[in-house]
Design an enzyme around this catalytic site. Structure first.
Site, PDB file in Angstrom:
ATOM      1  N   SER A 132       0.864  -1.181   0.000  1.00 45.62           N
ATOM      2  CA  SER A 132       0.000   0.000   0.000  1.00 45.62           C
ATOM      3  C   SER A 132       0.895   1.223   0.000  1.00 45.62           C
ATOM      4  CB  SER A 132      -0.888  -0.002   1.246  1.00 45.62           C
ATOM      5  OG  SER A 132      -1.499   1.263   1.456  1.00 45.62           O
ATOM      6  N   TYR A 145      -2.447  -0.830  10.653  1.00 46.86           N
ATOM      7  CA  TYR A 145      -2.477  -1.235   9.247  1.00 46.86           C
ATOM      8  C   TYR A 145      -1.224  -0.722   8.536  1.00 46.86           C
ATOM      9  CZ  TYR A 145      -3.867  -1.551   4.359  1.00 46.86           C
ATOM     10  OH  TYR A 145      -3.901  -1.823   3.010  1.00 46.86           O
TER      11      TYR A 145
END
Length: 268
Positions: A132, A145
């Site tokens: 990501s 995360y």
């Protein structure tokens, strides 16, 4: 079909993983897609579904052995399965952090360790880990995360140095906001500290807004296919916002980048 690349994509129930699996089929690959429950999974034309829970070592080993028994080799592993979590770092319980890392990092590690003996034996292979932009950028109220994706980045770079002697390469794909149910239905921490409520509400609304206007998973899926089948490159960011953020992080001073991030998440 006997000369087709054998590709495993984890987490093909929906979103990026499902779209990537379809694109690999379009490229003429033999594609195995992993799901936690084949009985409840929607079929994907051209994709052989394999039941596998990446949080369970025995399930992963059984799933990979099932694929080897059918295809006799594994050319590409795409680690796409993942979960997210929204909440202040102080609010996040150790149990919630463990669950998130057990999927995003250790799940990836389990599947990677299960396929590597076969790739080493055949002296070739490509492992694509879906990271990501939060693997190289912070995001308020997504601390764990972001930490898991930073960990994926570090693991991937190190692993690539270790396995290239066997003809295996590891690559990262770093998407930004993508229109998937994973982000639209992001779970929040169970514990709440009232002091964070106002900002968390603002950030949550900003994330929803950004996800709704984000592109469909096709661009990320196409980037995954390029990372798997094209010339090796350590990092690939899908065209658009992800590529822009990568350039900004690399070339812009930290101050303007931080200011832009806070604006993206609705923070002053």
């Amino acid at each position: 079909m006997s000369n087709s690349k054998v590709v495993i994509v984890t987490g093909v129930s929906s979103g990026i993983g499902r779209t990537a699996a379809v694109k690999f089929v379009d490229q003429g690959c033999r594609v195995f897609g992993t799901v936690r429950n084949t009985a409840r999974a929607q079929p994907i034309p051209g994709v052989e579904l394999v039941e596998m829970d990446i949080r369970d070592e025995a399930s992963v080993q059984h799933g990979i052995q099932t694929i080897i028994a059918k295809a006799e080799r594994i050319d590409v592993l795409v680690n796409s399965a993942g979960v997210t979590l929204l909440g202040a770092t102080e609010e996040t319980s150790i149990a919630e952090a463990n669950t998130l890392f057990d999927t995003n990092l250790l799940g990836l590690l389990r599947t990677t360790q299960a396929v590597l003996p076969h790739m080493r034996e055949q002296r070739s292979g490509r492992i694509v880990n879906v990271s990501s932009v939060l693997g190289f950028l912070p995001a308020p109220y997504m601390g764990l995360y972001s930490a898991s994706k930073h960990a994926v980045e570090g693991l991937s770079e190190t692993l690539d140095h270790e396995v290239r002697q066997f003809g295996i390469r590891v690559a990262l794909v770093e998407p930004s906001f993508t229109k998937t149910n994973l982000d639209l239905n992001a779970p929040q921490t169970a514990s709440k500290i009232p002091d964070y409520n106002k900002e968390l509400g603002v950030v949550s609304q900003a994330i929803q807004k950004n996800v709704r206007k984000a592109p469909e998973p096709d661009g990320v899926a196409a980037t995954i296919v390029d990372a798997a089948l094209g010339a090796w490159k350590m990092r690939r960011t899908p065209k658009g916002e992800a590529s822009l953020l990568a350039k900004l992080r690399r070339f812009m001073p930290a101050g303007p980048v931080e200011k832009g991030l806070r604006k993206t998440f609705g923070l002053t």
